[in-house]
Design a protein around this motif. Structure first.
Motif, PDB file in Angstrom:
ATOM      1  N   GLN A 177      23.482   8.172 -20.107  1.00 40.42           N
ATOM      2  CA  GLN A 177      22.936   9.502 -19.843  1.00 40.42           C
ATOM      3  C   GLN A 177      23.753  10.214 -18.768  1.00 40.42           C
ATOM      4  O   GLN A 177      24.015  11.424 -18.861  1.00 40.42           O
ATOM      5  CB  GLN A 177      21.470   9.381 -19.417  1.00 40.42           C
ATOM      6  CG  GLN A 177      20.752  10.719 -19.321  1.00 40.42           C
ATOM      7  CD  GLN A 177      20.705  11.449 -20.659  1.00 40.42           C
ATOM      8  OE1 GLN A 177      20.379  10.862 -21.681  1.00 40.42           O
ATOM      9  NE2 GLN A 177      21.043  12.731 -20.645  1.00 40.42           N
ATOM     10  N   GLU A 178      24.167   9.463 -17.761  1.00 38.49           N
ATOM     11  CA  GLU A 178      24.962  10.036 -16.675  1.00 38.49           C
ATOM     12  C   GLU A 178      26.283  10.609 -17.205  1.00 38.49           C
ATOM     13  O   GLU A 178      26.803  11.598 -16.680  1.00 38.49           O
ATOM     14  CB  GLU A 178      25.239   8.944 -15.633  1.00 38.49           C
ATOM     15  CG  GLU A 178      26.071   9.370 -14.445  1.00 38.49           C
ATOM     16  CD  GLU A 178      26.361   8.209 -13.500  1.00 38.49           C
ATOM     17  OE1 GLU A 178      27.110   8.424 -12.533  1.00 38.49           O
ATOM     18  OE2 GLU A 178      25.837   7.099 -13.734  1.00 38.49           O
ATOM     19  N   HIS A 179      26.828   9.976 -18.254  1.00 36.25           N
ATOM     20  CA  HIS A 179      28.126  10.388 -18.799  1.00 36.25           C
ATOM     21  C   HIS A 179      27.985  11.014 -20.182  1.00 36.25           C
ATOM     22  O   HIS A 179      28.933  11.007 -20.981  1.00 36.25           O
ATOM     23  CB  HIS A 179      29.071   9.181 -18.840  1.00 36.25           C
ATOM     24  CG  HIS A 179      29.413   8.654 -17.479  1.00 36.25           C
ATOM     25  ND1 HIS A 179      28.654   7.685 -16.858  1.00 36.25           N
ATOM     26  CD2 HIS A 179      30.407   8.964 -16.621  1.00 36.25           C
ATOM     27  CE1 HIS A 179      29.173   7.422 -15.672  1.00 36.25           C
ATOM     28  NE2 HIS A 179      30.226   8.181 -15.506  1.00 36.25           N
ATOM     29  N   ARG A 180      26.838  11.583 -20.459  1.00 30.08           N
ATOM     30  CA  ARG A 180      26.582  12.166 -21.775  1.00 30.08           C
ATOM     31  C   ARG A 180      27.645  13.201 -22.141  1.00 30.08           C
ATOM     32  O   ARG A 180      28.127  13.239 -23.285  1.00 30.08           O
ATOM     33  CB  ARG A 180      25.187  12.788 -21.815  1.00 30.08           C
ATOM     34  CG  ARG A 180      24.808  13.381 -23.157  1.00 30.08           C
ATOM     35  CD  ARG A 180      23.352  13.805 -23.169  1.00 30.08           C
ATOM     36  NE  ARG A 180      22.968  14.386 -24.462  1.00 30.08           N
ATOM     37  CZ  ARG A 180      23.060  15.674 -24.751  1.00 30.08           C
ATOM     38  NH1 ARG A 180      23.485  16.535 -23.815  1.00 30.08           N
ATOM     39  NH2 ARG A 180      22.705  16.119 -25.948  1.00 30.08           N
ATOM     40  N   ALA A 181      28.005  14.034 -21.203  1.00 27.82           N
ATOM     41  CA  ALA A 181      28.985  15.091 -21.484  1.00 27.82           C
ATOM     42  C   ALA A 181      30.320  14.512 -21.927  1.00 27.82           C
ATOM     43  O   ALA A 181      31.023  15.108 -22.746  1.00 27.82           O
ATOM     44  CB  ALA A 181      29.172  15.970 -20.250  1.00 27.82           C
ATOM     45  N   HIS A 182      30.660  13.351 -21.402  1.00 25.59           N
ATOM     46  CA  HIS A 182      31.917  12.709 -21.767  1.00 25.59           C
ATOM     47  C   HIS A 182      31.939  12.342 -23.254  1.00 25.59           C
ATOM     48  O   HIS A 182      32.976  12.449 -23.910  1.00 25.59           O
ATOM     49  CB  HIS A 182      32.108  11.444 -20.915  1.00 25.59           C
ATOM     50  CG  HIS A 182      33.406  10.741 -21.144  1.00 25.59           C
ATOM     51  ND1 HIS A 182      34.572  11.106 -20.512  1.00 25.59           N
ATOM     52  CD2 HIS A 182      33.718   9.688 -21.960  1.00 25.59           C
ATOM     53  CE1 HIS A 182      35.551  10.308 -20.912  1.00 25.59           C
ATOM     54  NE2 HIS A 182      35.065   9.441 -21.782  1.00 25.59           N
ATOM     55  N   PHE A 183      30.801  11.932 -23.771  1.00 25.27           N
ATOM     56  CA  PHE A 183      30.719  11.532 -25.172  1.00 25.27           C
ATOM     57  C   PHE A 183      30.505  12.718 -26.123  1.00 25.27           C
ATOM     58  O   PHE A 183      30.567  12.539 -27.343  1.00 25.27           O
ATOM     59  CB  PHE A 183      29.593  10.515 -25.365  1.00 25.27           C
ATOM     60  CG  PHE A 183      29.872   9.181 -24.730  1.00 25.27           C
ATOM     61  CD1 PHE A 183      30.744   8.278 -25.329  1.00 25.27           C
ATOM     62  CD2 PHE A 183      29.279   8.833 -23.524  1.00 25.27           C
ATOM     63  CE1 PHE A 183      31.012   7.045 -24.742  1.00 25.27           C
ATOM     64  CE2 PHE A 183      29.542   7.610 -22.936  1.00 25.27           C
ATOM     65  CZ  PHE A 183      30.418   6.721 -23.540  1.00 25.27           C
ATOM     66  N   LEU A 184      30.274  13.896 -25.557  1.00 21.36           N
ATOM     67  CA  LEU A 184      30.065  15.081 -26.383  1.00 21.36           C
ATOM     68  C   LEU A 184      31.312  15.932 -26.516  1.00 21.36           C
ATOM     69  O   LEU A 184      31.299  16.973 -27.174  1.00 21.36           O
ATOM     70  CB  LEU A 184      28.926  15.928 -25.795  1.00 21.36           C
ATOM     71  CG  LEU A 184      27.530  15.337 -25.904  1.00 21.36           C
ATOM     72  CD1 LEU A 184      26.531  16.201 -25.167  1.00 21.36           C
ATOM     73  CD2 LEU A 184      27.128  15.166 -27.360  1.00 21.36           C
ATOM     74  N   ARG A 185      32.394  15.507 -25.904  1.00 19.72           N
ATOM     75  CA  ARG A 185      33.632  16.303 -25.978  1.00 19.72           C
ATOM     76  C   ARG A 185      34.175  16.335 -27.398  1.00 19.72           C
ATOM     77  O   ARG A 185      34.090  15.348 -28.126  1.00 19.72           O
ATOM     78  CB  ARG A 185      34.688  15.716 -25.037  1.00 19.72           C
ATOM     79  CG  ARG A 185      34.314  15.830 -23.559  1.00 19.72           C
ATOM     80  CD  ARG A 185      35.340  15.143 -22.690  1.00 19.72           C
ATOM     81  NE  ARG A 185      34.958  15.179 -21.289  1.00 19.72           N
ATOM     82  CZ  ARG A 185      35.602  14.521 -20.317  1.00 19.72           C
ATOM     83  NH1 ARG A 185      36.656  13.782 -20.601  1.00 19.72           N
ATOM     84  NH2 ARG A 185      35.212  14.609 -19.077  1.00 19.72           N
TER      85      ARG A 185
END
Length: 288
Positions: free
Chosen positions: A280-288
């Motif tokens: 969850q903390e790195h959600r944005a990383h996986f949405l790139r």
């Protein structure tokens, strides 16, 4: 003075943050001293002393260890690791370092099915033979390494060879906190610890969690070990030794089902960080 070797790596940098919160003298070693080290300055605390050192350069090691009381030893896995780490240990011993905390690996045994783990066993044996007080940390897979799955997640498919076998993960920040405890609390030092997070997670379960996180279907495809190795070399452009290592580590999880340890909570008095919280903390990383 605590010297951190591998200060730009995931565990070494996490340790820098942990030690700075404790206000203890820290010297960070790097092969690129003019490149800023994350966490070495700021936060209204004294800056970390930064020095050049290279494990292939004995003179630089002797200078870096001058006046040091303790050493944190973490180096990237590689074909020359045993030679380099034993050199570091010998020079640290001869320059008066009084305690070494070494990052090792699971299954660090002479007949381990994982070549890198056999190398760590050899280094542990050398460390023991020197007679210098030491602590060995054997963490399982770093949660931070899951960030490397982002390109595969973008294509909806992650590959592996673990089948349904559960795999241990541990957050590098928890490793850093345990290392800091070993370096600052005498009752923690002097033992060998296996470090995991709070749960072991299978690859299909990981794919399901990534699907829920991203809102996109992510599928896990299980390959034969040789297929995975060939894919890592051909598609990920890994050197052969690293492709072998990834494959061997995954097959170890199949041969020896992994279960969590209580080491982190036993030492730190708090539970380890969870996989779900990390994702969850790195959600944005996986949405790139």
């Amino acid at each position: 003075m605590i010297v951190v070797m591998g200060a730009t790596g995931a565990t070494g940098n996490a340790l820098l943050h942990s030690l700075r919160t404790l206000d203890v003298p820290v010297r960070a070693l790097t092969r690129t001293p003019h490149t800023p080290i994350p966490g070495a300055t700021g936060t209204h605390r004294p800056p970390v002393e930064v020095r050049y050192a290279d494990a292939t350069d004995p003179h630089s090691l002797r200078a870096a260890f001058e006046g040091a009381d303790q050493l944190f030893l973490a180096m990237a896995n590689g074909p020359a690791q045993v030679e380099l780490e034993t050199r570091v240990i010998d020079i640290a011993t001869h320059t008066g370092v009084g305690h070494i905390v070494k990052i090792s690996a699971p299954a660090a045994e002479p007949d381990s099915p994982v070549a890198v783990s056999r190398g760590h066993h050899a280094v542990e044996q050398h460390l023991r033979a020197t007679g210098i007080p030491h602590t060995v940390l054997r963490p399982y897979a770093f949660t931070q390494n899951l960030l490397r799955l982002a390109p595969a997640v973008a294509h909806g498919l992650i590959l592996g060879t673990t089948g349904q076998a559960p795999c241990n993960y541990v957050d590098c920040r928890d490793i850093g906190d345990v290392a800091a405890a070993a370096l600052t609390r005498p009752e923690v030092a002097g033992r060998t610890y296996t470090l995991t997070g709070p749960e072991a997670v299978s690859s299909p379960d990981l794919a399901a969690r990534l699907s829920a996180l991203t809102g996109r279907p992510i599928r896990y495809l299980d390959l034969a070990p040789a297929e995975l190795r060939d894919n890592l070399i051909r598609e990920a452009h890994m050197p052969a030794w690293l492709a072998d290592h990834v494959t061997e580590i995954q097959q170890l999880a199949v041969a020896r089902p992994e279960t969590p340890t209580t080491t982190v909570v036993d030492i730190l008095g708090r539970p380890p960080r969870t996989l779900d919280a990390f994702l969850q903390e790195h959600r944005a990383h996986f949405l790139r």
